[in-house]
Design an enzyme around this catalytic site. Structure first.
Site: not given
Ligand code: HEM
Length: 398
Positions: A213, A307
Protein backbone atom coordinates in the site's frame (compact mmCIF):
# COMPACT_ATOMS: atom_id res chain seq x y z
CA UNK A 1 15.30 -16.09 26.36
CA UNK A 2 16.72 -12.60 26.67
CA UNK A 3 13.34 -10.94 26.71
CA UNK A 4 12.07 -13.16 29.46
CA UNK A 5 15.10 -12.45 31.63
CA UNK A 6 14.85 -8.71 31.11
CA UNK A 7 11.14 -8.77 31.85
CA UNK A 8 11.65 -10.68 35.07
CA UNK A 9 14.42 -8.33 36.22
CA UNK A 10 12.18 -5.34 35.52
CA UNK A 11 9.39 -6.90 37.54
CA UNK A 12 11.53 -7.63 40.57
CA UNK A 13 13.36 -4.32 40.58
CA UNK A 14 10.58 -2.10 39.29
CA UNK A 15 9.34 -1.03 42.69
CA UNK A 16 12.75 -0.76 44.31
CA UNK A 17 13.41 2.94 43.71
CA UNK A 18 16.12 4.75 41.78
CA UNK A 19 18.97 2.29 42.13
CA UNK A 20 16.73 -0.64 41.35
CA UNK A 21 15.42 0.99 38.20
CA UNK A 22 18.97 1.74 37.06
CA UNK A 23 19.94 -1.88 37.65
CA UNK A 24 16.92 -3.06 35.68
CA UNK A 25 17.89 -0.82 32.80
CA UNK A 26 21.45 -2.14 32.86
CA UNK A 27 20.24 -5.71 33.05
CA UNK A 28 17.89 -5.40 30.12
CA UNK A 29 20.29 -3.43 27.94
CA UNK A 30 22.09 -6.51 26.67
CA UNK A 31 19.10 -7.56 24.58
CA UNK A 32 19.67 -5.51 21.47
CA UNK A 33 21.76 -2.95 19.63
CA UNK A 34 22.71 0.37 21.26
CA UNK A 35 21.51 3.70 19.90
CA UNK A 36 21.54 3.33 16.14
CA UNK A 37 20.83 5.81 13.39
CA UNK A 38 17.20 4.87 13.98
CA UNK A 39 17.27 6.53 17.37
CA UNK A 40 19.71 9.31 16.62
CA UNK A 41 18.03 10.59 13.45
CA UNK A 42 16.50 14.05 13.87
CA UNK A 43 14.00 15.59 11.44
CA UNK A 44 14.13 19.41 11.64
CA UNK A 45 10.93 20.98 12.94
CA UNK A 46 11.63 24.35 11.33
CA UNK A 47 11.37 25.00 7.62
CA UNK A 48 9.15 26.33 4.85
CA UNK A 49 6.93 23.22 5.15
CA UNK A 50 5.90 21.48 8.33
CA UNK A 51 7.66 18.20 9.00
CA UNK A 52 5.57 15.03 8.93
CA UNK A 53 3.99 15.57 5.52
CA UNK A 54 6.64 14.52 3.03
CA UNK A 55 8.80 12.91 5.73
CA UNK A 56 9.06 9.18 4.99
CA UNK A 57 6.56 7.48 7.31
CA UNK A 58 7.98 6.59 10.71
CA UNK A 59 7.03 3.38 12.50
CA UNK A 60 4.46 4.95 14.83
CA UNK A 61 1.90 7.70 14.90
CA UNK A 62 -0.36 9.27 17.48
CA UNK A 63 -3.08 11.52 16.11
CA UNK A 64 -4.99 13.72 18.51
CA UNK A 65 -7.62 16.42 18.10
CA UNK A 66 -8.23 19.20 20.62
CA UNK A 67 -11.11 21.62 21.03
CA UNK A 68 -10.64 25.14 22.35
CA UNK A 69 -11.87 25.72 25.89
CA UNK A 70 -14.83 28.11 26.03
CA UNK A 71 -12.65 30.97 27.26
CA UNK A 72 -9.86 30.55 24.73
CA UNK A 73 -9.53 33.63 22.57
CA UNK A 74 -7.09 34.51 19.79
CA UNK A 75 -4.30 35.52 22.16
CA UNK A 76 -4.56 32.33 24.21
CA UNK A 77 -4.71 30.18 21.10
CA UNK A 78 -1.69 31.92 19.58
CA UNK A 79 0.18 31.46 22.87
CA UNK A 80 -0.64 27.75 22.84
CA UNK A 81 0.64 27.40 19.28
CA UNK A 82 3.86 29.10 20.34
CA UNK A 83 4.28 26.77 23.32
CA UNK A 84 3.51 23.78 21.12
CA UNK A 85 5.92 24.86 18.38
CA UNK A 86 8.73 25.56 20.86
CA UNK A 87 8.30 22.19 22.55
CA UNK A 88 8.00 20.33 19.23
CA UNK A 89 11.16 22.00 17.92
CA UNK A 90 13.11 21.07 21.03
CA UNK A 91 11.85 17.48 21.18
CA UNK A 92 12.53 17.02 17.45
CA UNK A 93 16.18 17.80 18.17
CA UNK A 94 16.20 15.28 20.99
CA UNK A 95 16.08 18.03 23.60
CA UNK A 96 13.70 18.37 26.49
CA UNK A 97 10.69 20.58 26.87
CA UNK A 98 9.79 22.45 30.06
CA UNK A 99 8.53 20.34 32.95
CA UNK A 100 9.75 17.24 31.19
CA UNK A 101 8.55 13.97 32.68
CA UNK A 102 11.71 12.17 31.46
CA UNK A 103 9.73 9.46 29.67
CA UNK A 104 11.94 9.82 26.59
CA UNK A 105 15.04 10.77 28.56
CA UNK A 106 17.25 7.95 27.29
CA UNK A 107 16.09 7.92 23.71
CA UNK A 108 17.31 9.81 20.67
CA UNK A 109 14.78 11.85 18.69
CA UNK A 110 13.93 8.77 16.61
CA UNK A 111 12.79 10.89 13.64
CA UNK A 112 10.09 12.58 15.74
CA UNK A 113 7.86 14.91 13.75
CA UNK A 114 5.01 17.00 15.12
CA UNK A 115 2.55 18.50 12.64
CA UNK A 116 -0.23 20.96 13.57
CA UNK A 117 -3.43 21.70 11.66
CA UNK A 118 -6.68 23.65 12.13
CA UNK A 119 -10.27 22.45 11.80
CA UNK A 120 -13.06 24.56 10.38
CA UNK A 121 -14.75 25.26 13.73
CA UNK A 122 -11.63 26.97 15.09
CA UNK A 123 -12.22 29.93 12.79
CA UNK A 124 -15.80 30.38 14.02
CA UNK A 125 -14.87 30.09 17.68
CA UNK A 126 -12.16 32.73 17.32
CA UNK A 127 -14.32 35.07 15.25
CA UNK A 128 -12.02 34.58 12.28
CA UNK A 129 -14.42 33.11 9.74
CA UNK A 130 -13.17 35.67 7.24
CA UNK A 131 -9.72 34.09 7.44
CA UNK A 132 -10.93 30.55 6.85
CA UNK A 133 -9.80 29.12 3.49
CA UNK A 134 -12.72 28.36 1.16
CA UNK A 135 -11.41 24.81 0.73
CA UNK A 136 -11.91 24.10 4.45
CA UNK A 137 -15.62 23.40 4.01
CA UNK A 138 -17.07 20.43 5.85
CA UNK A 139 -16.63 17.30 3.78
CA UNK A 140 -19.81 16.14 2.04
CA UNK A 141 -21.59 13.06 3.37
CA UNK A 142 -20.55 9.94 1.48
CA UNK A 143 -22.79 6.88 0.95
CA UNK A 144 -22.01 3.96 3.25
CA UNK A 145 -20.01 5.84 5.89
CA UNK A 146 -20.88 5.27 9.56
CA UNK A 147 -19.28 8.27 11.21
CA UNK A 148 -18.78 8.69 14.94
CA UNK A 149 -19.02 12.44 15.55
CA UNK A 150 -17.16 12.23 18.87
CA UNK A 151 -14.08 10.88 17.11
CA UNK A 152 -14.36 13.15 14.10
CA UNK A 153 -13.28 16.76 13.40
CA UNK A 154 -11.82 19.01 16.12
CA UNK A 155 -10.44 22.54 16.34
CA UNK A 156 -6.76 21.55 16.40
CA UNK A 157 -5.09 18.45 15.02
CA UNK A 158 -1.75 17.19 16.29
CA UNK A 159 0.02 14.48 14.30
CA UNK A 160 2.96 12.95 16.14
CA UNK A 161 5.14 10.44 14.27
CA UNK A 162 8.32 8.72 15.47
CA UNK A 163 10.25 5.52 15.01
CA UNK A 164 9.82 4.76 18.70
CA UNK A 165 6.51 4.42 20.55
CA UNK A 166 7.84 5.83 23.82
CA UNK A 167 9.19 8.91 22.06
CA UNK A 168 5.81 9.40 20.39
CA UNK A 169 3.90 8.97 23.65
CA UNK A 170 6.18 11.44 25.39
CA UNK A 171 5.79 14.05 22.65
CA UNK A 172 2.00 14.00 22.74
CA UNK A 173 1.96 13.88 26.54
CA UNK A 174 4.16 16.98 26.63
CA UNK A 175 1.94 18.86 24.18
CA UNK A 176 -1.13 17.69 26.09
CA UNK A 177 0.13 19.26 29.31
CA UNK A 178 0.96 22.51 27.48
CA UNK A 179 -2.63 22.69 26.21
CA UNK A 180 -4.22 22.78 29.66
CA UNK A 181 -6.49 25.76 30.13
CA UNK A 182 -6.63 26.53 26.41
CA UNK A 183 -7.64 23.33 24.65
CA UNK A 184 -9.09 20.04 25.80
CA UNK A 185 -8.71 16.65 24.14
CA UNK A 186 -11.43 15.52 21.75
CA UNK A 187 -10.09 12.23 20.38
CA UNK A 188 -6.85 10.32 20.02
CA UNK A 189 -5.82 7.43 17.78
CA UNK A 190 -2.59 5.48 17.61
CA UNK A 191 -1.21 3.75 14.55
CA UNK A 192 1.77 1.77 13.41
CA UNK A 193 3.64 0.89 10.27
CA UNK A 194 6.55 -1.43 9.78
CA UNK A 195 9.60 -0.91 11.99
CA UNK A 196 12.69 0.17 10.08
CA UNK A 197 14.97 -2.80 9.69
CA UNK A 198 12.16 -5.36 9.72
CA UNK A 199 12.59 -6.12 6.01
CA UNK A 200 15.76 -7.06 4.17
CA UNK A 201 15.55 -3.85 2.13
CA UNK A 202 13.36 -0.75 2.49
CA UNK A 203 10.09 -1.36 0.69
CA UNK A 204 6.53 -0.12 0.39
CA UNK A 205 4.46 -0.88 3.49
CA UNK A 206 1.77 -3.51 3.71
CA UNK A 207 -1.57 -2.75 5.29
CA UNK A 208 -3.56 -5.11 7.54
CA UNK A 209 -5.24 -6.70 4.53
CA UNK A 210 -1.77 -7.76 3.41
CA UNK A 211 -1.64 -5.48 0.39
CA UNK A 212 1.39 -3.49 -0.66
CA UNK A 213 0.00 0.00 0.00
CA UNK A 214 1.51 3.29 -1.15
CA UNK A 215 2.96 2.29 -4.52
CA UNK A 216 1.44 5.06 -6.62
CA UNK A 217 1.82 7.90 -4.16
CA UNK A 218 3.16 11.17 -5.52
CA UNK A 219 6.97 11.10 -5.22
CA UNK A 220 9.35 13.93 -4.39
CA UNK A 221 10.91 13.56 -7.84
CA UNK A 222 7.60 14.17 -9.70
CA UNK A 223 7.50 17.46 -11.58
CA UNK A 224 4.22 18.52 -9.95
CA UNK A 225 4.89 17.04 -6.49
CA UNK A 226 4.82 20.37 -4.63
CA UNK A 227 1.80 21.63 -6.56
CA UNK A 228 -0.20 18.51 -5.70
CA UNK A 229 0.57 18.63 -1.99
CA UNK A 230 1.04 22.23 -0.93
CA UNK A 231 -1.28 25.22 -1.07
CA UNK A 232 -0.24 27.35 -4.04
CA UNK A 233 1.84 30.51 -3.50
CA UNK A 234 -0.98 32.45 -5.19
CA UNK A 235 -3.89 30.96 -3.22
CA UNK A 236 -5.93 32.77 -0.58
CA UNK A 237 -5.76 33.35 2.28
CA UNK A 238 -2.13 34.43 2.28
CA UNK A 239 -1.40 32.88 5.70
CA UNK A 240 -2.15 29.36 4.39
CA UNK A 241 0.20 29.49 1.39
CA UNK A 242 2.70 26.66 1.53
CA UNK A 243 0.44 24.71 3.89
CA UNK A 244 -1.52 21.60 3.07
CA UNK A 245 -4.95 20.07 3.65
CA UNK A 246 -5.16 16.77 5.46
CA UNK A 247 -8.07 14.34 5.49
CA UNK A 248 -8.07 11.93 8.44
CA UNK A 249 -10.44 8.96 8.28
CA UNK A 250 -10.48 5.94 10.51
CA UNK A 251 -11.37 3.12 8.12
CA UNK A 252 -12.13 -0.18 9.77
CA UNK A 253 -11.31 -3.29 7.76
CA UNK A 254 -13.81 -6.15 7.84
CA UNK A 255 -10.94 -8.57 8.09
CA UNK A 256 -13.05 -11.68 8.63
CA UNK A 257 -14.96 -11.11 5.38
CA UNK A 258 -11.74 -10.19 3.62
CA UNK A 259 -10.01 -13.35 4.82
CA UNK A 260 -12.89 -15.32 3.29
CA UNK A 261 -11.74 -14.35 -0.22
CA UNK A 262 -9.06 -16.41 -1.90
CA UNK A 263 -5.96 -14.56 -3.08
CA UNK A 264 -7.01 -14.23 -6.77
CA UNK A 265 -10.30 -12.65 -5.65
CA UNK A 266 -8.44 -10.32 -3.28
CA UNK A 267 -6.16 -9.30 -6.15
CA UNK A 268 -9.13 -8.46 -8.39
CA UNK A 269 -10.48 -6.15 -5.68
CA UNK A 270 -7.39 -3.94 -5.87
CA UNK A 271 -6.16 -4.68 -9.41
CA UNK A 272 -2.70 -5.62 -8.18
CA UNK A 273 -0.92 -8.79 -7.11
CA UNK A 274 -0.87 -9.33 -3.39
CA UNK A 275 2.69 -10.65 -3.11
CA UNK A 276 4.59 -8.11 -5.20
CA UNK A 277 2.07 -5.28 -5.57
CA UNK A 278 2.51 -5.47 -9.36
CA UNK A 279 -0.51 -4.54 -11.51
CA UNK A 280 -2.52 -7.54 -12.74
CA UNK A 281 -1.46 -6.61 -16.27
CA UNK A 282 2.07 -7.71 -15.41
CA UNK A 283 5.54 -6.52 -14.55
CA UNK A 284 6.84 -5.41 -11.16
CA UNK A 285 5.47 -3.13 -8.42
CA UNK A 286 6.43 0.05 -10.30
CA UNK A 287 5.25 -1.12 -13.76
CA UNK A 288 2.42 1.07 -15.07
CA UNK A 289 -0.96 -0.70 -15.12
CA UNK A 290 -2.35 -1.33 -18.63
CA UNK A 291 -5.98 -0.37 -18.12
CA UNK A 292 -6.90 -1.16 -21.75
CA UNK A 293 -5.79 -4.82 -21.62
CA UNK A 294 -8.58 -7.39 -21.88
CA UNK A 295 -8.95 -11.06 -21.05
CA UNK A 296 -9.89 -13.60 -23.75
CA UNK A 297 -13.56 -13.13 -22.88
CA UNK A 298 -13.37 -9.37 -23.41
CA UNK A 299 -13.48 -8.37 -19.74
CA UNK A 300 -10.79 -5.89 -18.58
CA UNK A 301 -7.82 -7.52 -16.79
CA UNK A 302 -8.00 -4.72 -14.19
CA UNK A 303 -11.72 -4.78 -13.41
CA UNK A 304 -13.95 -1.75 -13.91
CA UNK A 305 -14.47 -1.53 -10.13
CA UNK A 306 -10.88 -2.40 -9.10
CA UNK A 307 -9.71 0.03 -6.41
CA UNK A 308 -6.77 1.34 -8.46
CA UNK A 309 -8.89 2.00 -11.57
CA UNK A 310 -11.46 3.91 -9.52
CA UNK A 311 -8.85 6.02 -7.70
CA UNK A 312 -6.11 6.59 -10.30
CA UNK A 313 -5.50 10.27 -11.18
CA UNK A 314 -5.84 9.53 -14.90
CA UNK A 315 -9.52 8.67 -14.34
CA UNK A 316 -10.13 11.49 -11.85
CA UNK A 317 -9.06 14.59 -13.76
CA UNK A 318 -5.65 14.43 -12.13
CA UNK A 319 -6.99 14.37 -8.56
CA UNK A 320 -4.05 13.37 -6.39
CA UNK A 321 -3.10 13.14 -2.74
CA UNK A 322 -0.25 11.80 -0.65
CA UNK A 323 -1.57 8.87 1.36
CA UNK A 324 0.46 8.70 4.54
CA UNK A 325 -1.71 6.47 6.66
CA UNK A 326 -0.96 4.01 9.43
CA UNK A 327 -2.49 0.73 10.54
CA UNK A 328 -4.38 0.58 13.81
CA UNK A 329 -5.25 -2.38 16.01
CA UNK A 330 -7.57 -1.57 18.90
CA UNK A 331 -8.44 -5.12 19.86
CA UNK A 332 -11.86 -6.68 19.44
CA UNK A 333 -15.34 -5.30 19.00
CA UNK A 334 -18.16 -6.57 21.22
CA UNK A 335 -19.04 -9.16 18.56
CA UNK A 336 -15.47 -10.50 18.57
CA UNK A 337 -14.47 -9.10 15.19
CA UNK A 338 -11.27 -7.12 14.80
CA UNK A 339 -11.33 -3.42 15.62
CA UNK A 340 -8.51 -2.81 13.20
CA UNK A 341 -7.86 -1.07 9.95
CA UNK A 342 -6.35 2.00 8.39
CA UNK A 343 -5.84 5.45 9.88
CA UNK A 344 -6.14 7.06 6.47
CA UNK A 345 -4.17 10.32 6.39
CA UNK A 346 -4.07 12.06 3.01
CA UNK A 347 -2.34 15.36 2.23
CA UNK A 348 -3.20 17.58 -0.72
CA UNK A 349 -3.13 21.15 -2.01
CA UNK A 350 -6.94 21.29 -2.23
CA UNK A 351 -9.36 18.58 -1.05
CA UNK A 352 -11.85 19.62 -3.73
CA UNK A 353 -9.32 18.40 -6.32
CA UNK A 354 -8.09 15.51 -4.21
CA UNK A 355 -9.90 13.44 -1.62
CA UNK A 356 -13.48 14.63 -2.25
CA UNK A 357 -14.00 13.62 -5.89
CA UNK A 358 -12.08 10.35 -5.44
CA UNK A 359 -14.04 9.36 -2.33
CA UNK A 360 -17.31 10.29 -4.06
CA UNK A 361 -16.42 7.76 -6.75
CA UNK A 362 -15.20 5.12 -4.28
CA UNK A 363 -18.35 5.41 -2.17
CA UNK A 364 -20.50 4.61 -5.17
CA UNK A 365 -19.05 1.15 -4.75
CA UNK A 366 -15.56 0.11 -5.79
CA UNK A 367 -14.67 -3.54 -5.19
CA UNK A 368 -13.02 -2.68 -1.85
CA UNK A 369 -16.04 -0.90 -0.32
CA UNK A 370 -17.80 -4.07 0.96
CA UNK A 371 -14.71 -4.84 3.07
CA UNK A 372 -14.24 -1.48 4.82
CA UNK A 373 -16.23 1.01 6.92
CA UNK A 374 -15.39 4.68 7.27
CA UNK A 375 -15.90 5.34 10.98
CA UNK A 376 -14.53 8.84 11.57
CA UNK A 377 -13.68 11.86 9.47
CA UNK A 378 -11.81 15.11 9.70
CA UNK A 379 -10.54 17.80 7.36
CA UNK A 380 -7.86 20.17 8.61
CA UNK A 381 -5.60 22.82 7.12
CA UNK A 382 -1.95 22.60 8.13
CA UNK A 383 -0.27 26.02 8.02
CA UNK A 384 3.16 26.29 6.42
CA UNK A 385 6.20 25.61 8.55
CA UNK A 386 7.89 28.24 10.69
CA UNK A 387 11.40 29.56 11.17
CA UNK A 388 13.28 29.42 14.50
CA UNK A 389 11.71 31.99 16.79
CA UNK A 390 8.35 31.76 15.05
CA UNK A 391 5.47 29.35 15.55
CA UNK A 392 3.19 27.31 13.32
CA UNK A 393 0.10 29.29 12.41
CA UNK A 394 1.65 32.67 13.23
CA UNK A 395 0.47 34.14 9.94
CA UNK A 396 -3.15 33.56 10.92
CA UNK A 397 -2.86 35.48 14.18
CA UNK A 398 -0.81 38.49 13.04
C1 HEM B 1 -4.20 2.75 -4.16
C2 HEM B 1 -5.63 0.12 -0.38
C3 HEM B 1 -8.73 3.62 0.90
C4 HEM B 1 -7.06 6.37 -2.70
C5 HEM B 1 -4.34 1.73 -3.26
C6 HEM B 1 -3.63 0.47 -3.32
C7 HEM B 1 -4.02 -0.26 -2.25
C8 HEM B 1 -4.99 0.53 -1.52
C9 HEM B 1 -3.55 -1.64 -1.86
C10 HEM B 1 -2.64 0.04 -4.42
C11 HEM B 1 -1.22 0.40 -4.12
C12 HEM B 1 -0.94 1.87 -4.11
O1 HEM B 1 -0.83 2.52 -5.17
O2 HEM B 1 -0.86 2.41 -3.00
C13 HEM B 1 -6.59 0.86 0.30
C14 HEM B 1 -7.27 0.41 1.49
C15 HEM B 1 -8.14 1.39 1.85
C16 HEM B 1 -8.01 2.45 0.88
C17 HEM B 1 -7.02 -0.91 2.18
C18 HEM B 1 -9.09 1.46 3.01
C19 HEM B 1 -8.96 0.73 4.10
C20 HEM B 1 -8.57 4.67 0.02
C21 HEM B 1 -9.28 5.93 0.08
C22 HEM B 1 -8.79 6.70 -0.93
C23 HEM B 1 -7.79 5.92 -1.63
C24 HEM B 1 -10.34 6.30 1.10
C25 HEM B 1 -9.16 8.11 -1.34
C26 HEM B 1 -10.36 8.64 -1.25
C27 HEM B 1 -6.13 5.64 -3.38
C28 HEM B 1 -5.35 6.16 -4.48
C29 HEM B 1 -4.54 5.11 -4.92
C30 HEM B 1 -4.83 3.97 -4.06
C31 HEM B 1 -5.41 7.57 -5.05
C32 HEM B 1 -3.53 5.15 -6.07
C33 HEM B 1 -4.24 4.89 -7.36
C34 HEM B 1 -3.28 4.86 -8.54
O3 HEM B 1 -2.84 5.94 -8.93
O4 HEM B 1 -2.97 3.77 -9.02
N1 HEM B 1 -5.16 1.73 -2.17
N2 HEM B 1 -7.07 2.09 -0.05
N3 HEM B 1 -7.69 4.70 -1.03
N4 HEM B 1 -5.79 4.33 -3.15
FE1 HEM B 1 -6.49 3.18 -1.66
Amino acid sequence: GLLGAAGAAGLVLGGAGGAGVAAAVADSSGGGPALTSLGSTAVPFHGARQAGITTPPQARTVLAAYDLEPGADRAKTAALLRRWSDAAARMSRGGRADADDQVALDAGPSSLTVTFAFGSALFDKLGMADRRPAALQPLPAFPGEELDAARSDGDLLVQVCADDALVGFHALRTLHKLARGTARPRWRMAGFARSPGATAAPMTHRNLMGQVDGTKNPRPGDADFEAKLFIAPTADPVWARGGSYVVVRRIRMLLDSWDGLDVPAQERVIGRRKDTGAPLTGGAERTEPDYGRRNGDGTPVIAANAHIRVTAPEFNRGAAMLRRGYSYDDGFRPDGTADAGLLFVAWQADPRDGFVPVQQKLARGDALSPFIRHETSGLFVAPPGCAPGGYVGQGLFE
